[in-house]
Structure formats: C-alpha cells, structure tokens
Design a protein around this motif. Structure first.
Motif: not given
Length: 588
Positions: A118-119, A311-314, A339-342
C-alpha cells in the motif's frame, strides 16, 4: 536602403533573442534557462503521456516504476536548481499522511506482509505532487497531455481489440476497457480529457475531433455512472462557460458522439455497451451489489478507526459479509481509504478536495475535474488507478501555503532508499503478476498472495504445512490457510484441532458451501473411526458437530441481507440430498 538603416536594424537584432518564437532583450545567456524549463515540462508531459498505458498504474509494479522515474526526475531538478520547494498546504498534508499511514499500517494491518505494498502503491502521488510544486506555472501544459493520451488510447484500443489474440485485453464483456483493463476507470479518464478540452476558451478542429473521440470512447465503455457524470459536466459547462458559441459546439459534439455510436453499432452489431444506457441503473445487480458492500463495510469502518491496512478488506470481508460476493476493492474510494488507513487520512482527503474546489485560484476547468473525479469515486475504486490520482492532483490546490525547502543533503539519501525499495518490491510484484509465485515469495517472504497461490499446488503434507504456517504468520484471516491446517490435522487423526481450524475457515468464508461439505465429510469419517475404535465419547462429540452444521448454515442465512437475493450471485447454503440422508441416519 541606406547603409545607415541596415546597420541600425542589424544592431537591433543583436540586442534581441528568440524564446519560443518571441523576442526578448535580456541577452543570449538566458536562452538556456528558458530552454531548460521547456525541457523539464517536456519530460513531465512524456511521463504523463506514457503512464496511462501501463494499466493506468493499477498494479503495484507500475506504481513502483512511477516512483523510480519520479524520484530520479526530482534528483535531476534538485541538481539543476539546488533546492526543491514544498508548499505546506492541506493538499500536501493529506497526501503525505495518506502515504505514511499505508506504511505505518504494517503494525496493525490484517495482513502484515502485504501492507507495505500500500505504501509503494500510493507513493507516486506524493512524488508527483512534489513535481507539480516545482513547475506550478505549467499546470495547463501537463493537463493537456490527458486528452491527447485518452484519444490515442481509444483509437489504439479499438484497433488492437479487433485482433482475436488481444480482444479480451482491450474489451471486457464487450465493453471497451482500453489499457486500463477496466471500463469504468477508463471511462473516467476519457471524461477528464473531455473536461480539459471543453474548458478551453478557443477551440480548433483538432480539439473538436479529439473531444468526439473521447466521448465516443466513453459510450463504448458502457459505464452508466460515467455517462451520468459526463452529462452533469457538459450541463455545467453549458451554464457556466463564458466562451462564445460554446452551447452550439457542445450540442454538435453530442450529435457527433451519437452519430459515431450509431455507425459503430451498424458496422459491428455490438449493441451491448450502448444498450446499457437504456437500462435502469437503480435496479441493476451491479448497483444493488455495491449498496450491499457499503452496508456490510460501515460497521467495520466504525470498529477500526485506524483501518485494516492494504488488502485487509479483501481478506476480512468473508467474515462480515451478508451476501455472496468477493471483491478486491469496495467500489467507493472514500470508503476504501477509511477501510485501509482509517478516519483521519480520509477526512483530510475530503477537506483538501473541498478546499481546492472553493479556492479562488481554481478555475472552471479544474473545478469540473474535481467534480467529475470526486463524484465518480463515490461509485468506483478510481484512485487505485494512480494515473487518475495524477489528474486529481493537477486539479487540486497546490499553490497556497508557506514554502519549505528541501536540500540535497536531505533528499539524496532519502531518494536512494526509495529507489532501492521500489525496485525491490516492483520486481516482486512483477514476478507475482507473471505467475512466478515462488520467485516472488523468495524475494519478499511477506508476499502473502504468492504463498496463497502456491498452497493449492503443495505436493505433500510437509510442504502444505510450511506454506500454511507462512501465511498464518502474516495473516490470521486467510480462510484457505486455515482450511489447509484443518486438513493436516485430519490426516493426523487430531479431530479436535481439525474442528478448531475448520470452524475458523468457515467463519472467514461463511457463504462457501464447499467448506461446510468438507467439514461434514471429515466429521462423518471421524464418527465412523471412533465407533470402530470403541471410543463412544469421541464418536458422539463428532456426531454432535455434524448435527450443528445445518444450524451454522441457517444462522448465516438469517443474517443475510435482503439485497443478497437481488444480485446475480445468490446465497446457496443447503446440503445436497445425499448429505441430508447421512444427516438423517445420524439423528436416528
């Protein structure tokens, strides 16, 4: 003519110089500086022309390549000027925090290994923003590359798409996808090009032809959301554009688009993409499916103020979804950031876009760009295509704020680290996308996706256990790895551990009927084995677990949202007849 007059004119020429075809009296030495500025703009334009053809920057390897190029270009600019200027404004703060948050999320992410991607995925946005700040006055020249690239891509995609070998690359379900390989995002990119050209005060034939091609491409994508966004933008221009005769020209453009679309249907017989605009948007499976995604994700967003990481949501969606779907992104860019970083990065991004829209220096064209991209992002994952992010940044406020200067002493070592990291992870991503999963995992052991791809092909139990353990060390929410561990425990006769892992696998994939059936089979064998061994207590324990399976499935169905029955993939959690018979025999 007298010698005196000739001499006078000659001296006059000596005191002048030509810059871009214009005369200047400042001397010959300044020509190099102006030419160098032109050269810098040309480099940026070439980059923006080429970037969309690399899948729009959707894949991580493309983002890594963008970062290496932009970092090298910034080093070059720093060498020439001796310093880089950063404008400390809301746009800068929001993008900086977004990129930093993706990197920091490795600590709390659902998948600790994939979070770093993601970074590097969004790092090009920050680097491109720095580039914009070095050449603020040439923003319009950079924006002009968008319609040029979009028009050329449309023509090239239609042509290459006629070749059977490449048809599936450029067309998705008979919808033009271009090099983006996704019709909706490609449509938005074409719309941004049309917005830029329409905002010109003076139009020429080449621009009109380019706009017609762009609008024709939008029609061929079959993107309903994009079509309505396009209508809104054209309406806005008709109301607010100050250019003379713009209404007539826009009407002619729309007529040209309709005529081209009709000709295309007559020549190819393909009406599926054009016909999509005649269907009801609100009642489609796609639209209702997205509403279901949003309903399921909202409680997760509230429970995780720092997000789930890249990719956490996936990986986690199977544990909270109330319908049958599997999507990489949620089809809403604001919710995806949440969802990814708040909450904080998402809130700052919204504030930066709103502030940019309201800023005095933001003209009509830039406002229309901000409107088109922002609205479309509420229905799709557009910013996952980094090129769309570049266009958004060109429309945002990057001029205001105080200046900070970056010197070579700070930037050169940082640039070296960025280049090394992006080359490394870019190669990993490239090998993964090419199907070389083992090589990708060897280069970066944190590449969970690569381990998951290798798991089904494990040659023996030892390799399966090694792969499953590697995955679960990075990601406790990988259903496939939990199922593999359950299978290994079953092979060893450890039914207690098998039940533990299998229930976890089912909890992470609640609508996968095969998981329930596999669980049923292993428990049924367990009942028989324990009965043969005379272990009545263990046999009864397994029998009770078998009898619980219909209740587990019924509980999931009770929690299923009514929208789940109105989309294409409907819940099918019912035991086959042979399993019902086995269940009945165990109840007696």
């Amino acid at each position: 003519m007298s010698k005196k007059s000739v001499k006078k004119k000659t001296n006059k020429r000596k005191n002048k110089k030509v810059i871009n075809g214009k005369v200047n009296k400042e001397g010959v030495q300044n020509v190099g500086k102006v030419d160098m500025q032109d050269y810098n703009i040309r480099v940026s334009q070439v980059f923006l022309l080429a970037a969309p053809f690399l899948c729009g920057g959707f894949y991580e390897w493309a983002s890594c390549l963008f970062s290496v190029i932009l970092t090298g270009y910034l080093l070059y600019l720093l060498k020439k000027s001796g310093v880089m200027v950063i404008k400390i404004n809301l746009t800068w703060i929001s993008i900086l925090l977004l990129v930093i948050s993706y990197g920091a999320s490795m600590v709390w992410a659902v998948d600790h290994g994939m979070a770093i991607f993601g970074f590097v995925k969004f790092l090009p946005l920050l680097l491109f923003l720095v580039v914009i700040m070095q050449i603020q006055k040439e923003r319009e020249a950079l924006l002009d590359t968008v319609p040029l690239a979009g028009g050329f891509m449309t023509v090239l995609s239609i042509g290459l798409g006629q070749i059977p070998l490449w048809r599936d690359y450029f067309w998705v379900n008979k919808r033009l996808a271009g090099f983006f390989q996704y019709p909706n995002a490609f449509a938005l990119y074409l719309i941004t090009g049309a917005v830029i050209l329409t905002g010109k005060d003076v139009w020429n034939r080449r621009q009109i032809v380019n706009i017609i091609v762009l609008l024709f491409g939008v029609v061929l994508t079959g993107s309903r959301t994009s079509f309505f966004v396009l209508l809104a933008v054209l309406t806005g221009y008709i109301i607010f554009h100050k250019g003379s005769g713009v209404r007539k020209i826009l009407l002619l453009l729309i007529a040209g688009m309709v005529a081209l679309s009709g000709l295309y249907v007559m020549l190819t017989g393909n009406v599926s993409n054009v016909g999509r605009y005649l269907t009801s948007f609100a009642n489609t499976s796609t639209f209702l499916g997205r509403l279901l995604y949003y309903k399921d994700a909202l409680p997760v967003i509230l429970r995780h103020p720092l997000g789930l990481g890249y990719m956490g949501y996936y990986y986690l969606q199977g544990s909270f979804q109330t319908g049958v779907y599997s999507v990489l992104n949620i089809h809403n860019e604001l919710m995806q950031v949440l969802l990814d970083v708040g909450w904080i990065p998402a809130a700052l991004m919204v504030m930066a876009v709103v502030k940019s829209f309201m800023a005095k220096q933001t003209g009509l064209t830039r406002r229309m760009l901000l409107f088109a991209v922002s609205v479309h992002c509420m229905f799709d994952f557009d910013l996952q295509f980094i090129v769309i992010g570049f266009v958004l940044l060109l429309a945002m406020d990057t001029e205001s704020g105080g200046e900070r200067k970056i010197t070579p002493r700070i930037w050169i070592p940082a640039a070296g680290v960025l280049i090394v990291v992006n080359c490394w992870l870019g190669v990993v991503s490239g090998f993964y996308r090419c199907g070389s999963y083992e090589t990708a995992a060897d280069l970066y052991p944190g590449c969970t996706d690569a381990w998951l791809k290798m798991l089904p092909g494990a040659e023996d139990e030892e390799e399966m256990e090694r792969l499953a353990d590697n995955i679960l060390a990075l990601n406790q929410s990988a259903s496939l790895a939990c199922s593999a561990k359950a299978r290994l425990a079953y092979a060893e006769g450890d039914f207690e551990r098998m039940i533990e892992y299998k229930q976890k696998a089912i909890a992470l994939a609640r609508y996968e009927l095969e998981e329930y059936l596999d669980y049923f089979d292993m428990l049924y064998v367990g009942v028989q084995l324990y009965e043969q061994a005379g272990d009545k207590e263990s046999a009864e324990f397994c029998r009770q677990k078998v009898l619980e399976i219909p209740d587990m499935m019924g509980e999931v169905l009770d929690e299923t949202d009514e929208l789940a029955y109105r989309i294409q993939d409907k819940p099918e959690l019912e035991l086959p007849e042979e399993y019902k018979e086995m269940l009945l025999s165990m109840e007696l």
